[in-house]
Every structure is written in structure tokens, then in C-alpha cells.
Scaffold this motif. Sequence first.
Motif, PDB file in Angstrom:
ATOM      1  N   SER A   1       0.859  -1.181   0.000  1.00 29.86           N
ATOM      2  CA  SER A   1       0.000   0.000   0.000  1.00 29.86           C
ATOM      3  C   SER A   1       0.900   1.237   0.000  1.00 29.86           C
TER       4      SER A   1
ATOM      5  N   ASP B   1       0.757   2.979   3.297  1.00 28.61           N
ATOM      6  CA  ASP B   1       1.643   2.393   4.307  1.00 28.61           C
ATOM      7  C   ASP B   1       3.078   2.863   4.102  1.00 28.61           C
TER       8      ASP B   1
ATOM      9  N   LEU C   1       4.971  -4.004   6.793  1.00 30.80           N
ATOM     10  CA  LEU C   1       4.009  -3.922   7.894  1.00 30.80           C
ATOM     11  C   LEU C   1       4.711  -3.715   9.225  1.00 30.80           C
TER      12      LEU C   1
ATOM     13  N   LYS D   1       5.800  -0.164   9.312  1.00 31.37           N
ATOM     14  CA  LYS D   1       4.650   0.709   9.520  1.00 31.37           C
ATOM     15  C   LYS D   1       4.239   0.732  10.996  1.00 31.37           C
TER      16      LYS D   1
ATOM     17  N   SER E   1       4.240   4.033  13.210  1.00 31.26           N
ATOM     18  CA  SER E   1       3.032   4.530  13.889  1.00 31.26           C
ATOM     19  C   SER E   1       3.294   4.743  15.365  1.00 31.26           C
TER      20      SER E   1
END
Length: 469
Positions: A238, A241, A455, A458, A462
Motif C-alpha cells: 500500500s 503504508d 508492515l 509501519k 506509527s
Amino acid sequence: MGSREIGSDEPLTPAGRLFLQKEMNQVIYCAVGMKHPLDFDALKSAIQSSVMVKLPRFCSLMVRDSAGREHWRRTHVDIDRHVVAVHGPIADSLSDESAVNEYLADLSTDSLGLVGDDKPLWDVHLLMAHRCMVFRTHHALGDGISLMSMFLNMCRQVDNPEGLPTIGPPSSAKRRRGGGGGKWLKAVMRVLEVVWFTVVFVGEFVLRSMWVSDQKTLASGGAGVELWPRKLATARFSLEDMKVVKSAVTNATINDVLFGIISGGLFKYLDHQSPDAVREGTRITGVAMVNLREQPGLQELSNMMKGNLGLRWGNKLGFLLLPIHYHRSCGDPLEYLRKAKSMIDRKKKSLEAHFSYKIGDTVMTYLGAQVVSLLIYRIVCNTTFSISNVLGPQEEIALAGNPITYIRVNASSLPHALTMHMVSYAGRADMQILAAKDIILDPDFLAKCFEDALLEMKAAASTALNSKK
């Protein structure tokens, strides 16, 4: 009925000659997924009326003169010989994606036409059962930017049937101008940095064309591996992302994030396949072909065709060597991004890509394309993987009124056991992973390692961003 020759001959560019040599014979494959079943007549008509068949190189044969130099020779194009319908499924037991990837993997070790063939070096395969078009184009016809601009000129926005796709400006970090009395000193330091990094990286480039090579790992290829059977897998990312990850490190770019993904994912794959087989700190080197011009907007395609505005159709490519160093454990996934950014920032301060282009051009002028091909072949044999990234359209687009669901690109096999090509499209980015299946035993798992690496970064990004609030 064959194509009829017309007009006078045009010599090839240096890069075009390189891609015709046996060691570097490269064909680009672009798989375009469609939402609805393929309409053969509509798609053939769209191709026939498109800018593609008006481009001189797409309606020219590749020929050699009496001295052995390659030339383009204009000819009439018989569209029926270039658009091929493939009826029936590629394999009954496979999903559409797996079937298309298997088809592309089989094509990757098959060259597209030879000099002296009686049709231009491109064709389109319509995989009717899988709602997929495969554009097969010899690299001598153009680089990724030229070909992407040409393809998108055939398409229109889904939400605006009259509107051309928008690619968006290429990411370019503009240096902030210094102020005050230190401005002159900063300018001198920047020049010294450029000179230093250029000398270091160009020196390494030359050594890699001779004897310096990566240590062997489970991902290493070598001379002759380009002929080995291939398997193709797809990693999906993505863009949102990737942007979240990018925002966690100051001045990072999407290319930095991509290389951080490759570092983290490849190390994870190597650990899974054979724990403790790779020594800590082992250097694994990638090769990237870099376009030495900014990606033109679609409104400039006609100028590229006519040679206006200093733009030229075809190939204008340099090479970069992109090293990563193996680390068994990295507590913070963002460390892969920081190291990737640090390495790429040093590359940006050098003229490595421009010098590699000039070196190749000079050697080709005085020693011929075969010598340049052998030097590049040696560099590929002495490194581990190749990587490219092409910017695609920002919005959903359609061809002949049929919405496009994905755009994926790969190229012919190289001595590398691992080649990766990423294209962004409508908020997503798909990376095609072409692997020598007797070396990279599980490319689907490698694709998952890359997806997991993003992921994990990410999640770390975050957490870091939330902690600053």
C-alpha cells in the motif's frame, strides 16, 4: 503477409545496441489486468489507433549493415502479427494471478525476435481466460519511462473518460539554500562531497567489472544463470503504508522505504532458509538502472517523439551499485530504512550513474557494444540482485473502456538469481519478483517476507509518530 520495408535506416543509440547483445538481451514484459472479459477486436483496434504504432521504433525492423552495426529500418506494421489471443487457461489448477505469473516466467527466458526478423520487436498477448494483456517489448525500443508514457497515452481515467492519466511529479528533494557568510563554504563542501563520492563509487564500479564480487549466499546467481528456469511471485504494498513509514524518518523517500523493505525482507528470507549460513556484516549488492532524465508528463510524449525540448525517445540509462549489509537481528525495523536512506543519500551526492553512462558510451565508441556488454555482464555476475521502480498513474484508468486492475512489470532473466521490478498504480505498488527457481526455492515466501517487512516498519513508524504527539 510480412511487413514491407520503407524509408532510410537510423542507427541505434548506444544503450539500444547494448540491449541487443547476447549477454544483455533484454525484453520488458508489462502485465495489465482488466476488470471485465477482454474484447479482442476492441483492444486490437485501440492498439492499432494508438501512438504506439506511430512511433518510429515500433514500426521499424532491426537490421545490421555490412559493417555489423545495428540500424532501425522503417516498415509497415501488420497488426495481426503483433496482437496474439491466447485462449483457454494457462493452467486449470492455478488462480489468475499464479497463471499469469507462470506464463510471464516462461517468457522471461525466451528472447523476443532476433536481428533480421521480419517484424518490429514488440507484440501483445491477450490471455483471454485470465483477463490480462501482456505487452512484450524489446528494451532496445525504449526505457521504462518512455514505455510507461507511451502506454498511458493509450489509456483514459475511469472517472473522466476524456482525461489522460496523471503520473504526478517525480520525487526530488530540493536542497535548501544556505544563508549568511557560510554560503560559499557550504557550496565548496558540496562540490568536494560530489567529487569524493563520485571517485569512490566509480572506482568500485570499475572493480566490479573485473574481479571484486559479493560473497556467495542462498540468493546468489552467476554466469549462465540467466538460462535457468524462472518462477515469478508478486509482493503487494500500500502506498499509504509506505508514506507512513517515510514520514517517520526525516527527508526519507519512497525509494528509501523500498530499499529498507528489500533489506529487511531479504534478510528474513535468508534466515528462514538457512539460519546462521550468512556471516554478520556480509555485503549483498544490488544493481539499479537509473533513468538520467526526469519522467516526462504525458503531454510531453509528442515532444519526445519529435525530439523537442531536449527530450529523446529510447534509452538513457546509468547504473548504480546499491549495497546492503546483512544483520541477523534488528530490534527496530525502522533501522533498515535509516541505513537505506544513509546509503542512497551518499549515492545522490555522486555522479556514479552519469559516469557509468559516459564510460559505457566511450567504451562502445572505441571498442564496440560487445565489450560493453561483457563488462556489464561481469558486474551483474559479481552482484546479487537487480531492482527498479517506475512511477505509474495516480488514479484508476481504463483501456478501450475496460478498467485496469493492476499494472505489473518484469524483464528478461539476468545472471542474477533475483530481479525485482516495482510499479505504482492508484494507491498501490506491486513488485514482481523473478527468481531462478533452483536457487530461490520459495519466491512466494520471499514476497511475503517483503510484505511483512513493510508492515513491521509501519507498526514501528506509527508507534514513533504517536509518541511524539
